[in-house]
Scaffold this motif. Sequence first.
Motif, short mmCIF file in Angstrom:
data_model
loop_
_atom_site.label_atom_id
_atom_site.label_comp_id
_atom_site.label_asym_id
_atom_site.label_seq_id
_atom_site.Cartn_x
_atom_site.Cartn_y
_atom_site.Cartn_z
N TYR A 93 -2.62 15.48 -6.82
CA TYR A 93 -1.77 14.56 -6.07
C TYR A 93 -0.41 14.43 -6.74
O TYR A 93 -0.29 14.60 -7.95
CB TYR A 93 -2.42 13.17 -5.98
CG TYR A 93 -3.52 13.08 -4.93
CD1 TYR A 93 -3.35 12.32 -3.79
CD2 TYR A 93 -4.72 13.76 -5.11
CE1 TYR A 93 -4.36 12.23 -2.83
CE2 TYR A 93 -5.73 13.67 -4.15
CZ TYR A 93 -5.55 12.90 -3.02
OH TYR A 93 -6.54 12.82 -2.08
N SER B 34 -18.28 8.64 -4.49
CA SER B 34 -19.56 8.00 -4.15
C SER B 34 -20.33 7.64 -5.42
O SER B 34 -21.19 6.75 -5.40
CB SER B 34 -20.41 8.91 -3.27
OG SER B 34 -20.71 10.12 -3.95
N ARG C 173 0.80 -1.22 0.00
CA ARG C 173 0.00 0.00 0.00
C ARG C 173 0.83 1.28 0.00
O ARG C 173 0.31 2.35 -0.26
CB ARG C 173 -0.96 -0.02 1.19
CG ARG C 173 -1.84 -1.26 1.19
CD ARG C 173 -2.92 -1.22 2.22
NE ARG C 173 -3.71 -2.46 2.20
CZ ARG C 173 -4.81 -2.65 2.92
NH1 ARG C 173 -5.26 -1.70 3.71
NH2 ARG C 173 -5.46 -3.80 2.84
N TYR D 154 -8.17 2.55 -2.42
CA TYR D 154 -7.11 2.46 -1.43
C TYR D 154 -6.21 3.65 -1.64
O TYR D 154 -5.86 3.96 -2.78
CB TYR D 154 -6.31 1.17 -1.59
CG TYR D 154 -6.95 -0.06 -1.05
CD1 TYR D 154 -7.05 -0.29 0.33
CD2 TYR D 154 -7.45 -1.03 -1.91
CE1 TYR D 154 -7.64 -1.44 0.81
CE2 TYR D 154 -8.04 -2.19 -1.43
CZ TYR D 154 -8.13 -2.39 -0.07
OH TYR D 154 -8.72 -3.54 0.42
N PRO D 155 -5.82 4.36 -0.58
CA PRO D 155 -6.28 4.17 0.79
C PRO D 155 -7.75 4.55 0.96
O PRO D 155 -8.28 5.36 0.19
CB PRO D 155 -5.36 5.10 1.59
CG PRO D 155 -4.93 6.14 0.61
CD PRO D 155 -4.84 5.46 -0.71
N ARG D 156 -8.39 3.96 1.94
CA ARG D 156 -9.84 4.14 2.08
C ARG D 156 -10.23 5.58 2.37
O ARG D 156 -11.32 6.02 1.99
CB ARG D 156 -10.37 3.23 3.20
CG ARG D 156 -10.16 1.75 2.93
CD ARG D 156 -10.87 0.91 3.95
NE ARG D 156 -10.55 -0.51 3.80
CZ ARG D 156 -11.15 -1.48 4.46
NH1 ARG D 156 -12.10 -1.19 5.33
NH2 ARG D 156 -10.80 -2.74 4.29
N GLU D 157 -9.35 6.33 3.05
CA GLU D 157 -9.68 7.72 3.39
C GLU D 157 -9.75 8.62 2.15
O GLU D 157 -10.15 9.78 2.25
CB GLU D 157 -8.68 8.29 4.39
CG GLU D 157 -7.24 8.18 3.98
CD GLU D 157 -6.57 6.91 4.50
OE1 GLU D 157 -5.33 6.94 4.63
OE2 GLU D 157 -7.27 5.92 4.75
N LEU D 158 -9.39 8.09 0.99
CA LEU D 158 -9.49 8.86 -0.25
C LEU D 158 -10.93 9.29 -0.50
O LEU D 158 -11.17 10.34 -1.10
CB LEU D 158 -8.98 8.02 -1.41
CG LEU D 158 -8.54 8.75 -2.68
CD1 LEU D 158 -7.31 9.58 -2.41
CD2 LEU D 158 -8.27 7.75 -3.80
N VAL D 159 -11.88 8.49 -0.05
CA VAL D 159 -13.30 8.81 -0.23
C VAL D 159 -13.65 10.13 0.44
O VAL D 159 -14.51 10.88 -0.05
CB VAL D 159 -14.17 7.66 0.32
CG1 VAL D 159 -15.64 8.00 0.18
CG2 VAL D 159 -13.86 6.37 -0.42
N LYS D 160 -13.00 10.44 1.55
CA LYS D 160 -13.28 11.70 2.25
C LYS D 160 -12.79 12.90 1.46
O LYS D 160 -13.38 13.97 1.50
CB LYS D 160 -12.62 11.67 3.63
CG LYS D 160 -13.12 10.56 4.55
CD LYS D 160 -12.38 10.58 5.88
CE LYS D 160 -12.84 9.44 6.78
NZ LYS D 160 -12.09 9.41 8.06
N ASP D 161 -11.69 12.72 0.74
CA ASP D 161 -11.12 13.82 -0.03
C ASP D 161 -11.83 14.02 -1.36
O ASP D 161 -11.87 15.13 -1.89
CB ASP D 161 -9.63 13.55 -0.29
CG ASP D 161 -8.96 14.69 -1.04
OD1 ASP D 161 -9.23 15.86 -0.71
OD2 ASP D 161 -8.18 14.42 -1.97
#
Length: 249
Positions: free
Chosen positions: A191, A150, A120, A138-145
């Motif tokens: 990024y 969604s 990872r 992945y990483p899973r917190e990418l959804v928050k950014d």
Amino acid sequence: LSMTRVLIIGLDGMSVELLDVLMSRGITPTLRRLKHEGASATMRSTLPPVTAPAWASFATGKNPGKHGCFDFVEIGPSINSTRPLSRPDIKAITFYEAAASYGLKCILINLPLSFPPLMRENLILLASITTRSKIKAYPRELVKDIPLLSDYRVVPNAELAVKGDMEKFVEDVRELERVRFDIAHYLLTSYDWDVFCVLFSGTDFLQHWLYDVLLGVRNLYGELDLYKDIDGYISRLINAAPSDTNTFI
């Protein structure tokens, strides 16, 4: 050591015959320009010529006999016993894992059999058609950014095609790729990366249902608009990438 970035854009199922027609008719001017200004060749597919083993070969540089992937599933003791393949089933290291192990940052969108990642660090992955979990990134917190994740999908609504509503099916595929491009463009411009790979699957989805229509360049259901869309996406991604980027289609 001077390094250059690599941008890889995949067009799933794209045949030379169809691409030649689209370029000659002015449907894909970006691809036509890239072909004439760069280097091009006809690639052979794998045996069998199926998405999963083909992209596993792309990722590893090995044929199916060496990486062990021949289909989307592995047959068990009985032909009625099958198991979907995933990244651990590829018996070879991938180019992006090799790059990441040397500290290069890699972003991969929709590359089959990349889930779940074996490593990872230095990797950002978005799900593909072979992803069996509900995890989209992945990483899973990418959804928050990236709230748009969604809306990220890996397959269109095939029921529309089964019912014969091809106009809605084509539009659904176009919408799927619109979302994928928006996410890809955001990741590419927001990024850090050394290797960026995005695969557009809409070409394959449409060609399964409308290949004969596409060769006739009739645009009965708006299907040519998908290729215009993707040609524009390719242009925008290349223009948004840093000047030291080498691009592969």
